[in-house]
Design a protein around this motif. Sequence first.
Motif, mmCIF file in Angstrom:
data_model
loop_
_atom_site.group_PDB
_atom_site.id
_atom_site.type_symbol
_atom_site.label_atom_id
_atom_site.label_comp_id
_atom_site.label_asym_id
_atom_site.label_seq_id
_atom_site.Cartn_x
_atom_site.Cartn_y
_atom_site.Cartn_z
ATOM 1 N N GLY A 12 2.943 21.158 0.824
ATOM 2 C CA GLY A 12 3.596 21.480 2.094
ATOM 3 C C GLY A 12 3.915 22.959 2.216
ATOM 4 N N SER A 14 2.113 25.243 3.946
ATOM 5 C CA SER A 14 1.523 25.931 5.101
ATOM 6 C C SER A 14 2.604 26.568 5.969
ATOM 7 C CB SER A 14 0.664 24.962 5.918
ATOM 8 O OG SER A 14 1.441 23.910 6.446
ATOM 9 N N ARG A 15 3.853 26.127 5.816
ATOM 10 C CA ARG A 15 4.949 26.769 6.548
ATOM 11 C C ARG A 15 6.286 26.446 5.859
ATOM 12 N NH1 ARG A 15 4.028 22.210 10.475
ATOM 13 N NH2 ARG A 15 5.871 20.894 10.172
ATOM 14 N N ILE A 17 9.869 26.101 3.991
ATOM 15 C CA ILE A 17 10.364 26.360 2.634
ATOM 16 C C ILE A 17 9.195 26.462 1.661
ATOM 17 C CG2 ILE A 17 11.716 25.389 0.730
ATOM 18 C CD1 ILE A 17 13.440 23.960 2.920
ATOM 19 N N ASP A 61 -3.498 15.186 2.027
ATOM 20 C CA ASP A 61 -2.391 14.484 2.702
ATOM 21 C C ASP A 61 -1.602 13.725 1.648
ATOM 22 O OD1 ASP A 61 -0.765 12.695 4.015
ATOM 23 O OD2 ASP A 61 -2.237 12.205 5.561
ATOM 24 N N VAL A 62 -0.393 14.184 1.378
ATOM 25 C CA VAL A 62 0.356 13.608 0.254
ATOM 26 C C VAL A 62 0.992 12.256 0.580
ATOM 27 C CG1 VAL A 62 0.822 15.920 -0.674
ATOM 28 C CG2 VAL A 62 2.572 14.760 0.721
ATOM 29 N N SER A 88 7.218 20.135 -1.920
ATOM 30 C CA SER A 88 7.976 20.552 -0.739
ATOM 31 C C SER A 88 7.546 19.810 0.521
ATOM 32 C CB SER A 88 7.820 22.068 -0.513
ATOM 33 O OG SER A 88 8.634 22.513 0.536
ATOM 34 N N ALA A 138 14.626 17.754 -2.631
ATOM 35 C CA ALA A 138 15.348 16.610 -2.069
ATOM 36 C C ALA A 138 16.097 17.129 -0.853
ATOM 37 C CB ALA A 138 16.255 15.986 -3.114
ATOM 38 N N TYR A 152 15.417 9.019 6.336
ATOM 39 C CA TYR A 152 15.358 10.288 5.600
ATOM 40 C C TYR A 152 16.305 10.250 4.388
ATOM 41 C CZ TYR A 152 15.212 15.395 4.957
ATOM 42 O OH TYR A 152 15.048 16.659 4.444
ATOM 43 N N LYS A 156 15.234 10.690 0.495
ATOM 44 C CA LYS A 156 15.706 11.814 -0.322
ATOM 45 C C LYS A 156 16.621 11.357 -1.455
ATOM 46 C CE LYS A 156 13.501 15.169 1.730
ATOM 47 N NZ LYS A 156 12.491 15.958 1.023
ATOM 48 N N PRO A 181 18.870 21.099 -0.515
ATOM 49 C CA PRO A 181 19.344 22.017 0.529
ATOM 50 C C PRO A 181 20.071 21.278 1.641
ATOM 51 C CG PRO A 181 16.946 22.230 0.141
ATOM 52 C CD PRO A 181 17.400 20.968 -0.512
ATOM 53 N N GLY A 182 21.056 21.975 2.225
ATOM 54 C CA GLY A 182 21.569 21.562 3.529
ATOM 55 C C GLY A 182 20.594 22.076 4.576
ATOM 56 N N VAL A 184 18.249 24.271 6.631
ATOM 57 C CA VAL A 184 17.521 25.511 6.336
ATOM 58 C C VAL A 184 16.823 25.925 7.625
ATOM 59 C CG1 VAL A 184 15.829 26.618 4.831
ATOM 60 C CG2 VAL A 184 17.121 24.634 4.003
ATOM 61 N N THR A 186 14.164 26.418 9.413
ATOM 62 C CA THR A 186 12.711 26.185 9.507
ATOM 63 C C THR A 186 12.439 25.327 10.743
ATOM 64 O OG1 THR A 186 12.680 24.079 8.310
ATOM 65 C CG2 THR A 186 12.563 26.078 6.973
ATOM 66 N N VAL A 189 14.389 22.048 11.354
ATOM 67 C CA VAL A 189 15.700 22.101 12.006
ATOM 68 C C VAL A 189 15.576 22.662 13.416
ATOM 69 C CG1 VAL A 189 17.885 23.380 11.969
ATOM 70 C CG2 VAL A 189 17.079 22.205 9.926
HETATM 71 N N1 LIG Z 1 14.750 22.443 6.819
HETATM 72 C C1 LIG Z 1 15.788 21.810 6.331
HETATM 73 O O1 LIG Z 1 16.900 21.879 6.881
HETATM 74 C C2 LIG Z 1 15.678 21.007 5.068
HETATM 75 C C3 LIG Z 1 16.866 20.603 4.443
HETATM 76 C C4 LIG Z 1 16.791 19.856 3.281
HETATM 77 C C5 LIG Z 1 15.574 19.527 2.744
HETATM 78 N N2 LIG Z 1 14.428 19.924 3.376
HETATM 79 C C6 LIG Z 1 13.170 19.531 2.774
HETATM 80 O O2 LIG Z 1 12.424 20.684 2.466
HETATM 81 C C7 LIG Z 1 11.028 20.379 2.511
HETATM 82 C C8 LIG Z 1 10.333 21.402 3.384
HETATM 83 O O3 LIG Z 1 10.853 21.279 4.700
HETATM 84 P P1 LIG Z 1 10.721 22.476 5.777
HETATM 85 O O4 LIG Z 1 12.062 22.680 6.366
HETATM 86 O O5 LIG Z 1 10.000 23.595 5.175
HETATM 87 O O6 LIG Z 1 9.858 21.719 6.876
HETATM 88 P P2 LIG Z 1 8.619 22.210 7.740
HETATM 89 O O7 LIG Z 1 8.462 21.135 8.762
HETATM 90 O O8 LIG Z 1 8.781 23.618 8.159
HETATM 91 O O9 LIG Z 1 7.415 22.154 6.685
HETATM 92 C C9 LIG Z 1 7.001 20.942 6.140
HETATM 93 C C10 LIG Z 1 5.696 21.151 5.435
HETATM 94 O O10 LIG Z 1 5.237 19.896 4.911
HETATM 95 C C11 LIG Z 1 3.881 19.740 5.274
HETATM 96 N N3 LIG Z 1 3.527 18.316 5.352
HETATM 97 C C12 LIG Z 1 4.049 17.373 6.162
HETATM 98 N N4 LIG Z 1 3.422 16.208 5.975
HETATM 99 C C13 LIG Z 1 2.493 16.425 5.014
HETATM 100 C C14 LIG Z 1 1.526 15.611 4.382
HETATM 101 N N5 LIG Z 1 1.403 14.309 4.698
HETATM 102 N N6 LIG Z 1 0.732 16.158 3.442
HETATM 103 C C15 LIG Z 1 0.841 17.473 3.111
HETATM 104 N N7 LIG Z 1 1.741 18.300 3.677
HETATM 105 C C16 LIG Z 1 2.548 17.779 4.617
HETATM 106 C C17 LIG Z 1 3.756 20.435 6.623
HETATM 107 O O11 LIG Z 1 2.412 20.728 6.914
HETATM 108 C C18 LIG Z 1 4.606 21.664 6.374
HETATM 109 O O12 LIG Z 1 3.879 22.668 5.709
HETATM 110 C C19 LIG Z 1 10.925 18.947 3.020
HETATM 111 O O13 LIG Z 1 10.768 18.065 1.939
HETATM 112 C C20 LIG Z 1 12.270 18.725 3.675
HETATM 113 O O14 LIG Z 1 12.617 17.362 3.724
HETATM 114 C C21 LIG Z 1 14.453 20.676 4.514
#
Ligand SMILES: NC(=O)c1ccc[n+]([C@@H]2O[C@H](COP(=O)([O-])OP(=O)(O)OC[C@H]3O[C@@H](n4cnc5c(N)ncnc54)[C@H](O)[C@@H]3O)[C@@H](O)[C@H]2O)c1
Length: 253
Positions: A12, A14-15, A17, A61-62, A88, A138, A152, A156, A181-182, A184, A186, A189
């Motif tokens: 994950g 491509s964008r 975290i 695709d995970v 991620s 997580a 969700y 997690k 994380p709380g 973030v 991205t 959110v």
């Molecule tokens: N943003 C937040 O507030 C937050 C808080 C706590 C935890 N998280 C966790 O952090 C991680 C990253 O989240 P983010 O905020 O960067 O989200 P994001 O939506 O910006 O990025 C998610 C990434 O996962 C990839 N992805 C989604 N489905 C996929 C699949 N089936 N196969 C491969 N890649 C896939 C997307 O292409 C993308 O690159 C996630 O696990 C999310 O649950 C995020």
Amino acid sequence: MDFTDKRVLVTGSSRGIGRATAGEFAARGARVAVNGRTADSTRDGVARLGGGERFHAAPGDVSTAAGCRAAVRAAAEALGGLDILVNSAGVGVAAAFAETDEALWDATVDINLKGTFFCCQAALPHLRAAGGAIVNIASDAGLMGETGLSAYCASKGGVVNLTRALALELAPGVRVNCVCPGYVDTDMVRRDGIDKADDPAARERALADYAPLKRIALPAEVARAIAYLASDDAAFVTGAALPLDGGSTSGRS
Ligand SMILES: NC(=O)c1ccc[n+]([C@@H]2O[C@H](COP(=O)([O-])OP(=O)(O)OC[C@H]3O[C@@H](n4cnc5c(N)ncnc54)[C@H](O)[C@@H]3O)[C@@H](O)[C@H]2O)c1
């Protein structure tokens, strides 16, 4: 923290975290396999990170075990093995419990929990050979309940306890930790989550009030914590679930 010549797969990436984490490892000397769900999104992710010799494409695709194996295989082939796996890839969609249908449950659990499980399994032979480390992402929603996020939270919470189970089973050769994380800053959110508020000022207030430290996290802050847990500085840390939440899981004030 020095990751010179370490071989890292970030799912994950491509964008969000994941992308910040891929950049963090590369800036500290690692070679990084970038993963997105499709070949196109992965190629875009590699390009946004600057391409070159540090970043390699590992699409997959995970949400399926076969997709996890494809991503790990591509990463290990491109890098010549793996020292570090960061899980991620994830989705988080707010929905009332009564309105959470089977498709949303399956997508959430398959990507967040099943994907983490099978990426760890696929990477294990490489990580064992290298004496490597896994860092799972997580969430604070894996440490406490949140209204409107039942699927969700379930996924997690599963990642937190999977991390502990693997820390035991894979010791002493492979360390396994997770960050929690709380909010973030991205797409998850801003675009998909609480950015549903029509009034931008109300949205910013809601984000600021979310944590005692009165802001949300930056992706780079989460990336640095992930790098720490993967580094030799954390050589005696395994099974940890590290909150990065500005105090939001500390209790009531
Ligand atoms: N943003 C937040 O507030 C937050 C808080 C706590 C935890 N998280 C966790 O952090 C991680 C990253 O989240 P983010 O905020 O960067 O989200 P994001 O939506 O910006 O990025 C998610 C990434 O996962 C990839 N992805 C989604 N489905 C996929 C699949 N089936 N196969 C491969 N890649 C896939 C997307 O292409 C993308 O690159 C996630 O696990 C999310 O649950 C995020």
